[in-house]
Design a protein around this motif. Structure first.
Motif, PDB file in Angstrom:
ATOM      1  N   VAL A 126       0.854  -1.184   0.000  1.00 24.46           N
ATOM      2  CA  VAL A 126       0.000   0.000   0.000  1.00 24.46           C
ATOM      3  C   VAL A 126       0.893   1.238   0.000  1.00 24.46           C
ATOM      4  N   ASP A 127       0.655   2.141  -0.932  1.00 23.96           N
ATOM      5  CA  ASP A 127       1.435   3.379  -1.001  1.00 23.96           C
ATOM      6  C   ASP A 127       0.838   4.391  -0.036  1.00 23.96           C
ATOM      7  N   ARG A 132       6.611   5.186  -4.538  1.00 22.17           N
ATOM      8  CA  ARG A 132       7.546   4.423  -5.356  1.00 22.17           C
ATOM      9  C   ARG A 132       6.817   3.214  -5.935  1.00 22.17           C
ATOM     10  N   LEU A 133       6.229   2.412  -5.059  1.00 19.83           N
ATOM     11  CA  LEU A 133       5.418   1.271  -5.467  1.00 19.83           C
ATOM     12  C   LEU A 133       4.199   1.211  -4.564  1.00 19.83           C
ATOM     13  N   GLY A 134       3.157   0.558  -5.029  1.00 18.02           N
ATOM     14  CA  GLY A 134       2.039   0.269  -4.141  1.00 18.02           C
ATOM     15  C   GLY A 134       0.689   0.684  -4.678  1.00 18.02           C
ATOM     16  N   LEU A 135      -0.343   0.031  -4.122  1.00 19.11           N
ATOM     17  CA  LEU A 135      -1.734   0.339  -4.425  1.00 19.11           C
ATOM     18  C   LEU A 135      -2.194   1.516  -3.578  1.00 19.11           C
ATOM     19  N   THR A 136      -3.193   2.230  -4.065  1.00 17.11           N
ATOM     20  CA  THR A 136      -3.838   3.215  -3.203  1.00 17.11           C
ATOM     21  C   THR A 136      -4.637   2.465  -2.140  1.00 17.11           C
ATOM     22  N   LEU A 157      -1.001  -6.490   4.816  1.00 12.85           N
ATOM     23  CA  LEU A 157      -0.877  -5.155   4.217  1.00 12.85           C
ATOM     24  C   LEU A 157       0.456  -4.546   4.629  1.00 12.85           C
ATOM     25  N   ALA A 158       1.277  -4.194   3.646  1.00 14.88           N
ATOM     26  CA  ALA A 158       2.618  -3.663   3.908  1.00 14.88           C
ATOM     27  C   ALA A 158       2.760  -2.283   3.299  1.00 14.88           C
ATOM     28  N   SER A 159       3.575  -1.468   3.949  1.00 13.52           N
ATOM     29  CA  SER A 159       3.941  -0.180   3.378  1.00 13.52           C
ATOM     30  C   SER A 159       5.376   0.128   3.786  1.00 13.52           C
ATOM     31  N   HIS A 160       5.921   1.224   3.224  1.00  8.24           N
ATOM     32  CA  HIS A 160       7.326   1.526   3.456  1.00  8.24           C
ATOM     33  C   HIS A 160       7.473   2.985   3.860  1.00  8.24           C
ATOM     34  N   PHE A 161       8.144   3.207   5.009  1.00 12.66           N
ATOM     35  CA  PHE A 161       8.400   4.558   5.475  1.00 12.66           C
ATOM     36  C   PHE A 161       9.381   5.275   4.553  1.00 12.66           C
ATOM     37  N   SER A 162       9.156   6.567   4.363  1.00 13.18           N
ATOM     38  CA  SER A 162      10.121   7.365   3.603  1.00 13.18           C
ATOM     39  C   SER A 162      11.092   8.110   4.513  1.00 13.18           C
ATOM     40  N   MET A 176       1.896   5.770   9.027  1.00 10.44           N
ATOM     41  CA  MET A 176       1.494   4.729   9.963  1.00 10.44           C
ATOM     42  C   MET A 176      -0.014   4.761  10.207  1.00 10.44           C
ATOM     43  N   GLN A 177      -0.555   5.948  10.401  1.00 11.16           N
ATOM     44  CA  GLN A 177      -1.994   6.064  10.670  1.00 11.16           C
ATOM     45  C   GLN A 177      -2.817   5.570   9.478  1.00 11.16           C
TER      46      GLN A 177
END
Length: 360
Positions: A126-127, A132-136, A157-162, A176-177
């Motif tokens: 999840v973006d 960079r990558l990910g679904l809305t 469900l995964a996401s990546h901190f910038s 995070m929220q």
């Protein structure tokens, strides 16, 4: 057989200790061991074999890295962080128990178009702000329902901190929220915390965490040493002095005459250069360690050699061991002198540098 004295000593027990430190930081979560990019230059097969009894799963960037681990006998599940594309990769993932982190509608459509659909433990990217990558979040919500029906299990469900290395970053809090609200609504597990977040954002370290650089004893936080974070250095790069010469005032050393002696100087040459991964664009403040002291790198780093100023260490002789980075010279320090980060130096260590593995 290796005769060249330039080597990377890899302390596998330090890597395990660092993994255990990640576990201590989030004891109620599960910790993937991220071993992409040949375990950040440390040797993925050897690192995975040593860690395998202690970890629930590994993570790599793409499927070729995962297939190499299976060929070497590694059995634990492997998350594919860049996902999969095409029927062959999807079928291989089901065959070898790879967990794809799917990040696009195209990847998901390719999966659901197969007949029969392979039984996969899917994760969804999840973006939340890295862009960079990910679904809305809206796309992810629709795909969670479809995948749950197909696989009879909910995706992670995964996401990546910038900006995880920045404590109290409002961007990180927003990311995070977003992810946690979506996961709570859909009743899914999450994967968000990387090495930096494990330290700066402990509230993000739930579900599946993804420690990477910290496993190798390098601090992910600017201004914090590895030791302050309870980490042990895993890679020490050493070489040996191959020649020593005296240089008169006004004489230069190396290509393009970049360094000139102001006073009578002793210059030692080491058989390590940019073809081994030591950065050519190092600045004049970079240092190495020998005889309990630091010495400056002088002149341009060559493909196979570099030179150091040992004028202040009179006992130096040919054959003496020199640390380029490791216990005494942090890799992040060397990287800063080359205007980069420790990650890049570790992953640029080339195959011609002998790796020596230390266990226990």
């Amino acid at each position: 057989m290796h005769h060249r004295p330039t080597q990377a000593k890899i302390n596998l027990s330090a890597i395990l200790s660092n993994y255990q430190q990640a576990v201590k930081l989030a004891p109620k979560a599960q910790q993937l061991a991220v071993i992409k990019a040949d375990a950040y230059g440390h040797g993925a097969v050897d690192v995975a074999a040593y860690l395998e009894p202690h970890v629930p799963a590994f993570a790599v960037a793409f499927i070729d890295e995962a297939l190499s681990l299976r060929a070497a006998g590694i059995d634990k599940p492997i998350v594919i962080l860049e996902g999969l594309s095409g029927e062959e990769e999807l079928r291989l993932a089901a065959q070898y128990n790879f967990w794809p982190l799917l990040h696009s509608n195209e990847q998901l459509i390719a999966l659901t178009a197969l007949s029969p659909v392979p039984d996969l433990h899917c994760w969804l990217k999840v973006d939340t702000g890295m862009h960079r990558l990910g679904l809305t979040p809206v796309e992810a919500q629709s795909w969670v329902d479809k995948l749950t029906r197909l696989m009879q299990r909910k995706p992670v469900l995964a996401s990546h901190f910038s900006c995880a290395e920045e404590p109290d970053s409002p961007i990180s809090m927003h990311q995070m929220q977003q992810l946690f609200a979506l996961a709570a609504h859909l009743d899914c597990e999450v994967s968000l915390a990387n090495s930096a977040a494990l330290t700066t954002l402990p509230q993000s370290a739930v579900g599946w965490n993804r420690p990477g650089i910290m496993l190798y004893g390098s601090s992910p936080i600017a201004g914090k040493s590895a030791a302050e974070l309870g980490l042990q250095v895993a890679m020490t790069v050493t070489s040996q002095i191959m020649a020593i010469r005296d240089v008169l005032p006004g004489e230069t050393v190396g290509y393009n005459c970049r360094w000139q002696a102001d006073t009578p100087s002793r210059i030692a040459t080491l058989p390590i250069g940019y073809a081994d991964g030591y950065p050519r664009l190092i600045n004049s403040a970079s240092e190495v360690f020998l005889h309990g002291q630091r010495a400056k790198v002088v002149g341009t780093v060559s493909m196979d050699m570099l030179t150091i100023d040992v004028t202040h260490i009179p006992q130096v002789q040919a054959g003496d061991e020199v640390e380029l980075w490791g216990e005494n010279i942090p890799v992040n320090e060397v990287a800063a002198h080359a205007n980069t980060i420790g990650y890049e130096l570790l992953t640029r260590v080339t195959q011609r540098m002998q790796r020596i593995y230390l266990r226990d």
